[in-house]
Scaffold this active site. Structure first.
Site, mmCIF file in Angstrom:
data_model
loop_
_atom_site.group_PDB
_atom_site.id
_atom_site.type_symbol
_atom_site.label_atom_id
_atom_site.label_comp_id
_atom_site.label_asym_id
_atom_site.label_seq_id
_atom_site.Cartn_x
_atom_site.Cartn_y
_atom_site.Cartn_z
ATOM 1 N N ARG A 2 27.133 37.174 41.644
ATOM 2 C CA ARG A 2 25.926 37.182 42.283
ATOM 3 C C ARG A 2 26.567 36.813 44.298
ATOM 4 O O ARG A 2 27.812 36.280 44.573
ATOM 5 C CB ARG A 2 26.016 34.972 42.141
ATOM 6 C CG ARG A 2 24.979 34.795 42.722
ATOM 7 C CD ARG A 2 24.701 33.313 42.339
ATOM 8 N NE ARG A 2 25.474 31.921 42.523
ATOM 9 C CZ ARG A 2 25.092 31.274 43.262
ATOM 10 N NH1 ARG A 2 24.514 30.614 43.134
ATOM 11 N NH2 ARG A 2 25.999 29.999 43.764
ATOM 12 N N THR B 81 22.683 35.925 49.461
ATOM 13 C CA THR B 81 21.856 35.617 48.856
ATOM 14 C C THR B 81 21.428 35.475 47.658
ATOM 15 O O THR B 81 20.362 34.414 48.058
ATOM 16 C CB THR B 81 21.669 37.448 49.567
ATOM 17 O OG1 THR B 81 21.854 38.304 47.871
ATOM 18 C CG2 THR B 81 21.319 37.927 50.230
ATOM 19 N N ASP C 227 33.293 26.053 40.717
ATOM 20 C CA ASP C 227 33.830 27.990 40.434
ATOM 21 C C ASP C 227 33.948 27.884 39.465
ATOM 22 O O ASP C 227 35.211 28.222 38.806
ATOM 23 C CB ASP C 227 34.038 28.857 41.217
ATOM 24 C CG ASP C 227 33.782 29.866 41.251
ATOM 25 O OD1 ASP C 227 33.563 30.759 40.638
ATOM 26 O OD2 ASP C 227 32.850 30.605 42.154
ATOM 27 N N ASP D 52 37.042 31.307 39.272
ATOM 28 C CA ASP D 52 38.042 30.622 39.297
ATOM 29 C C ASP D 52 38.696 29.271 38.463
ATOM 30 O O ASP D 52 39.955 30.014 39.071
ATOM 31 C CB ASP D 52 37.276 30.231 40.970
ATOM 32 C CG ASP D 52 36.849 31.838 42.185
ATOM 33 O OD1 ASP D 52 37.429 32.547 41.899
ATOM 34 O OD2 ASP D 52 36.399 31.421 43.080
HETATM 35 C C1 PRP Z 1 28.670 32.364 38.435
HETATM 36 C C2 PRP Z 1 28.321 32.312 37.010
HETATM 37 C C3 PRP Z 1 27.256 32.819 36.449
HETATM 38 C C4 PRP Z 1 26.255 33.516 38.084
HETATM 39 C C5 PRP Z 1 25.187 32.136 38.035
HETATM 40 O O1 PRP Z 1 29.145 34.165 37.470
HETATM 41 O O2 PRP Z 1 28.950 32.463 35.938
HETATM 42 O O3 PRP Z 1 27.212 34.207 35.979
HETATM 43 O O4 PRP Z 1 27.514 32.180 39.222
HETATM 44 O O5 PRP Z 1 25.046 31.778 39.539
HETATM 45 P P1 PRP Z 1 23.017 31.901 38.898
HETATM 46 O O6 PRP Z 1 22.198 31.347 37.748
HETATM 47 O O7 PRP Z 1 22.325 31.635 40.158
HETATM 48 O O8 PRP Z 1 22.598 33.520 39.466
HETATM 49 P P2 PRP Z 1 29.844 34.308 40.146
HETATM 50 O O9 PRP Z 1 28.110 35.279 40.012
HETATM 51 O O10 PRP Z 1 30.638 34.076 40.796
HETATM 52 O O11 PRP Z 1 30.809 35.557 39.478
HETATM 53 P P3 PRP Z 1 31.895 35.189 38.169
HETATM 54 O O12 PRP Z 1 32.253 34.829 36.797
HETATM 55 O O13 PRP Z 1 33.019 36.327 38.365
HETATM 56 O O14 PRP Z 1 33.113 34.611 39.043
HETATM 57 N N1 URA Z 2 28.628 29.482 39.822
HETATM 58 C C1 URA Z 2 29.590 28.331 39.451
HETATM 59 O O1 URA Z 2 30.546 29.195 39.070
HETATM 60 N N2 URA Z 2 29.727 27.588 39.770
HETATM 61 C C2 URA Z 2 28.093 27.665 39.930
HETATM 62 O O2 URA Z 2 28.031 25.750 40.357
HETATM 63 C C3 URA Z 2 27.363 27.690 40.217
HETATM 64 C C4 URA Z 2 27.173 29.516 40.319
#
Ligand code: PRP
Ligand code: URA
Length: 206
Positions: free
Chosen positions: A101, A105, A197, A200
């Protein structure tokens, strides 16, 4: 349809991963355990077929699973749910979809896709702990559909109403399973109260 799986064991473990002091190792363990407990409920209506087995006593007619199960974690955080489900369904095949994500944006940016061949009739579970705006999950479901999958369920741990609404609008035939439906999103698009997150915390990258 959205289903909230608030079994006491699931909610107890969710409380543990919400706590900001929970370390990476314990976060990882509890996330997998929650995913396994959720899968137990979500697979309740999987189709079965009759089979004959020879027990030590006699031959008998009994049942076995007839549907193939495919897990599709959304990278990275979805990976933290895979082992917990494979512990219950060890024959499941696993596809991967990488979506990041964009933090400015909040739009999903796909970067990787490797899905199983011949999974049109499979029972597909899309895995991601967080359903925030719903952009990532919606893009993943679209990609999976384009490869021919027809029976898709979305399995997230924590969801926001915004994400649920989006999936219901863009993929009305996809059931959503959550351990909890939270209040909403903050100005950065993070779920509140949420758990921070997920990627992370799972991988210890921050
Ligand atoms: C996080 C989470 C989802 C997304 C949710 O991933 O694990 O995939 O954000 O947000 P949304 O519903 O607004 O799309 P991220 O993009 O941070 O990647 P990661 O799992 O590599 O940390
Ligand atoms: N992605 C995450 O990991 N946590 C949130 O709360 C939203 C998006």
């Amino acid at each position: 349809m959205v289903y909230i799986l608030d079994h006491p064991l699931i909610t107890h473990k969710l409380t543990h991963i919400r706590r900001k002091g929970t370390n990476t190792r314990n976060f990882r363990t509890a996330l997998n355990e929650i995913a396994g407990l959720m899968a137990y409920e979500i697979t309740r209506d999987l189709p079965m077929r009759e089979t004959i087995v020879e027990t030590p006593m006699t031959e008998t007619s009994t049942l076995e699973l007839s549907a193939e199960v495919v897990l599709v974690p959304i990278l990275r955080a979805g990976l933290g749910m895979v082992d917990g489900i494979l512990g219950l369904i060890p024959d499941a095949r696993v596809g991967h979809i990488g979506i990041a994500r964009n933090e400015g944006t909040l739009k999903p940016e796909p970067y990787y896709e490797k899905l199983p061949e011949r999974f049109h009739d499979a029972f597909v579970m899309v895995l991601d702990p967080m359903l925030a705006t719903g952009g990532s999950a919606s893009a993943a479901i679209t990609a999976i559909r384009e490869q021919g999958a027809r029976h898709i369920r979305l399995v997230c741990i924590v969801g926001a109403p915004e994400g649920v609404e989006r999936i219901e609008k863009e993929h009305p035939d996809v059931n959503i399973y959550l351990a909890a439906l939270d209040s909403g999103l903050n100005h950065n698009g993070y779920i509140v109260p949420g758990l921070g997150d997920a990627g992370d915390r799972l991988f210890g990258t921050k």
